[in-house]
Design a protein around this motif. Structure first.
Motif, PDB file in Angstrom:
ATOM      1  N   ARG A  58     -32.349 -20.263  -8.985  1.00 43.99           N
ATOM      2  CA  ARG A  58     -31.603 -21.442  -9.434  1.00 43.99           C
ATOM      3  C   ARG A  58     -30.901 -22.171  -8.287  1.00 43.99           C
ATOM      4  O   ARG A  58     -30.190 -23.148  -8.518  1.00 43.99           O
ATOM      5  CB  ARG A  58     -30.575 -21.039 -10.486  1.00 43.99           C
ATOM      6  N   SER A  61     -30.327 -26.067  -7.818  1.00 43.33           N
ATOM      7  CA  SER A  61     -29.376 -26.810  -8.638  1.00 43.33           C
ATOM      8  C   SER A  61     -28.157 -27.239  -7.838  1.00 43.33           C
ATOM      9  O   SER A  61     -27.505 -28.236  -8.173  1.00 43.33           O
ATOM     10  CB  SER A  61     -28.932 -25.969  -9.839  1.00 43.33           C
ATOM     11  N   ASN A 345     -35.846 -27.270 -12.325  1.00 44.09           N
ATOM     12  CA  ASN A 345     -34.969 -27.080 -13.480  1.00 44.09           C
ATOM     13  C   ASN A 345     -35.649 -27.382 -14.801  1.00 44.09           C
ATOM     14  O   ASN A 345     -35.025 -27.901 -15.729  1.00 44.09           O
ATOM     15  CB  ASN A 345     -33.702 -27.935 -13.333  1.00 44.09           C
ATOM     16  N   ASP A 346     -36.933 -27.042 -14.911  1.00 40.70           N
ATOM     17  CA  ASP A 346     -37.640 -27.185 -16.181  1.00 40.70           C
ATOM     18  C   ASP A 346     -37.143 -26.065 -17.110  1.00 40.70           C
ATOM     19  O   ASP A 346     -37.419 -24.888 -16.895  1.00 40.70           O
ATOM     20  CB  ASP A 346     -39.149 -27.051 -15.934  1.00 40.70           C
ATOM     21  N   GLU A 347     -36.391 -26.465 -18.133  1.00 40.83           N
ATOM     22  CA  GLU A 347     -35.770 -25.470 -19.012  1.00 40.83           C
ATOM     23  C   GLU A 347     -36.814 -24.584 -19.702  1.00 40.83           C
ATOM     24  O   GLU A 347     -36.582 -23.403 -19.946  1.00 40.83           O
ATOM     25  CB  GLU A 347     -34.889 -26.156 -20.043  1.00 40.83           C
ATOM     26  N   ILE A 350     -37.793 -21.958 -17.238  1.00 42.85           N
ATOM     27  CA  ILE A 350     -36.700 -21.005 -17.056  1.00 42.85           C
ATOM     28  C   ILE A 350     -36.600 -20.079 -18.266  1.00 42.85           C
ATOM     29  O   ILE A 350     -36.448 -18.859 -18.130  1.00 42.85           O
ATOM     30  CB  ILE A 350     -35.380 -21.749 -16.810  1.00 42.85           C
ATOM     31  N   ASP A 351     -36.706 -20.642 -19.470  1.00 42.33           N
ATOM     32  CA  ASP A 351     -36.658 -19.813 -20.682  1.00 42.33           C
ATOM     33  C   ASP A 351     -37.809 -18.808 -20.702  1.00 42.33           C
ATOM     34  O   ASP A 351     -37.638 -17.645 -21.086  1.00 42.33           O
ATOM     35  CB  ASP A 351     -36.707 -20.697 -21.927  1.00 42.33           C
TER      36      ASP A 351
END
Length: 616
Positions: A58, A61, A345-347, A350-351
């Motif tokens: 991360r 960010s 930061n592609d959610e 990340i999920d």
């Protein structure tokens, strides 16, 4: 985070700045003496168990627009950069750069620290003195660690939680392309302060057991919360200047609350006393500013901002150094494993990574995308290609120090560059940075009171043609490695030099796959070289490795502190951070910031009469 009302009137030691070195000093001294009252004042936020700091992948960010964990310093426009300004983000949070950086584990060459001791006249700062402290800092989890590495230190070093499929291919391709440097094992330690010219996998400041970032606060500060109540850290605080008594002894600091984190905090300036010592540890940009606002610096600088001079110390803010970096992206195959989705930061990505970790124990977030590299030093034929501009530097600086590399060359399994100029897809990036740039810059305040005012910043990037020649050679050589990588699928022209469309150097940009190993190397015309130089000036960037602006060397040679880290001309005031580095180091600077903190803790403990076993 401590609240504003929890700042006591006085402490034994006040530390202005909660970055890497400041936290090491505080953590070590607090652990050694539970009665010692220590205060850390940090401009940024806390980091405790924040995924943005704890989960390695991360870290981009912190460089995103609107980030509150870094402060970006913008330089004057520079002719050497084609008229543009350089931007240098610096960590602004508890833990400083070590809590937001790339986590790339790199150590200096032994001769770098030996130069600190001999060339710059600082007894006790040679490699023989610092290696025990480097060992004290770390637990080296990489197989094959030698005697310079630590086995039970608080910070962990590993090869990361997972590796993508650029690591081994890079080493294999580079060794095949460059057989002169291939006669060593596949993996060998290039961070033993001696070994260079080896292509290898690259270690990271990541704990292999937990997959988390190894930073100072989570290992030396937060664990002491219950056992060392006399250690206080207060975040969201701007240190304005040092306070003094009539005998020029530091008595404490004046501070205000950072409105970014304390919007309802009091606006007036407050003070806190440090009865035994004040330590400035605000980094290569922050520390000279605190000194100058305290009246310590060059007369012309201080008069220009309305600060009365207390001590004439013209070296304050001078000697700025950084490594100069080119990030050179390439198109990657669709099937390649890259970090592009997570890093941008592609959610969903990340999920998915979090889900994979919960199911398999493999954590895609425990990686920094730095796959492999080399600390490169030229042979005679390569040296000739760097031209007469570099030859003079070689003769005067490198020739008698065989452990000093000239370039770091490596590969990232992600796009490092302006993502707005290229379509979303998979990329890899070749990185090259100069280990010892010739040029120097400066950092000075432009306002005598306003801590948030922009700085008079000159980085010095590419003001020497020797630095240009090294970087452009690095582009050419790393390009040859890149186009032989199995996942190479061409170049994004928008992020490469504007070669003439008819030149041989431009033809590669239209390739759709890797070339054979025996393919002749690209020939560059004089016009191509001019385009490449223009590209370097237009794109060269910081490596976030600033040092030197409060240099530790004799006062008459522009020094700011002595070898005991005392600021010249006053008492009870030390500087302990990367700003004291008198000469550059051939490494990412995190390990050097750590060892400065360790050495400062030893010095302060000796002066305060604190006894404890130090070193392993």
């Amino acid at each position: 985070m401590s609240t504003p009302t929890q700042i006591n009137e006085e402490y034994d030691i006040v530390i202005a700045g909660g970055g890497v070195a400041g936290c090491v000093v505080a953590g070590r001294l607090a652990a050694a003496d539970p009665d010692l009252r220590i205060l850390i004042l940090e401009a940024g936020p806390p980091t405790y168990n924040d995924p943005a700091h704890v989960q390695p992948a991360r870290y981009p960010s912190h460089l995103a627009p609107g980030s509150r964990t870094v402060r970006v310093h913008t330089s004057r426009p520079s002719a050497a950069l084609g008229g543009r300004s350089a931007a240098v983000p610096c960590g602004q949070c508890l833990g400083g750069g070590g809590s937001v950086n790339f986590m790339m584990y790199t150590r200096a060459s032994a001769s770098d620290y030996d130069d600190w001791e001999t060339v710059h006249e600082n007894p006790g700062w040679g490699s023989k003195d610092l290696i025990p402290l480097l060992r004290m800092t770390e637990t080296y989890q990489v197989p094959g660690g030698g005697p310079t590495h630590g086995t039970d230190g608080p910070l962990k070093v590993s090869l990361g939680g997972i590796s993508h499929d650029f690591q081994e291919p890079f080493v294999q391709v580079a060794r095949t392309l460059d057989p002169a440097r291939a006669g060593k094992p596949y993996y060998i330690d290039t961070n033993d302060l001696l070994t260079i010219n080896v292509y290898t996998r690259w270690p990271r400041w990541i704990n292999e057991e937990t997959g988390t970032r190894s930073d100072v606060p989570h290992n030396l500060i937060y664990p002491l919360k219950e056992t060392r109540p006399n250690l206080h850290y207060v975040t969201g605080i701007h240190v304005k200047h040092v306070t003094f008594d009539d005998e020029n002894r530091a008595t404490g600091v004046a501070f205000t609350f950072n409105p970014l984190f304390h919007p309802d905090g009091p606006a007036e300036t407050r003070t806190v006393r440090g009865t035994k010592l004040v330590v400035i540890s605000a980094g290569s940009f922050g520390s000279p500013g605190i000194l100058e606002r305290s009246g310590i610096g060059a007369k012309g600088v201080l008069e220009g901002v309305g600060v009365k001079q207390r001590v004439d110390l013209p070296g304050v803010g001078e000697n700025y150094q950084d490594h100069n970096m080119l990030f050179i992206p390439y198109l990657a195959a669709d099937e390649a494993q890259t970090f592009d989705a997570i890093f941008h930061n592609d959610e969903g990505a990340i999920d998915a990574a979090i889900t994979e970790f919960s199911k398999t124990g493999m954590d895609p977030l425990s990686h920094n995308a730095v796959e492999a590299g080399i600390k490169w030093r030229p042979d005679p034929s390569e040296l000739a290609k760097l031209g007469p501009e570099f030859q003079e530097v070689w003769d005067s600086y490198f020739v008698n120090s065989p452990d000093k590399p000239v370039l770091w060359i490596g590969i990232f399994s992600v796009l490092v560059g302006d993502a707005t100029l290229v379509p979303r897809r998979k990329y890899f990036t070749m990185g090259v940075y100069t280990e010892y740039p010739v040029a120097r810059g400066h950092v000075h305040i432009t306002h005598g009171e306003d801590v948030s005012a922009s700085l008079d910043f000159v980085p010095g990037y590419l003001e020497s043609m020797a630095d240009v020649k090294v970087l452009t050679w690095g582009y050419k050589f790393s390009r040859e490695i890149a186009r032989r990588m199995p996942h190479f699928r061409g170049e994004p022209a928008a992020l490469h030099p504007a070669f003439d469309p008819g030149s041989k150097a431009a033809a590669v940009q239209h390739a759709e796959g890797p070339v054979a190993f025996d393919t002749p190397r690209i020939e560059y015309s004089d016009e191509d070289d001019r385009a490449l130089e223009a590209y370097a000036r237009a794109t060269v960037s910081t490596t976030w490795h600033a040092l030197g602006t409060c240099a530790m060397k004799p006062r008459e040679r522009g020094g700011v502190v002595d070898s005991r880290l005392n600021v010249y001309g006053v008492q009870g005031l030390k500087v302990a951070d990367l700003s004291i580095g008198p000469g550059n180091v051939s490494a990412n600077t995190y390990s050097t910031a750590l060892v400065i903190g360790e050495k400062a803790a030893v010095i302060i403990a000796e002066e305060l009469g604190i006894k404890w076993r130090y070193g392993n």
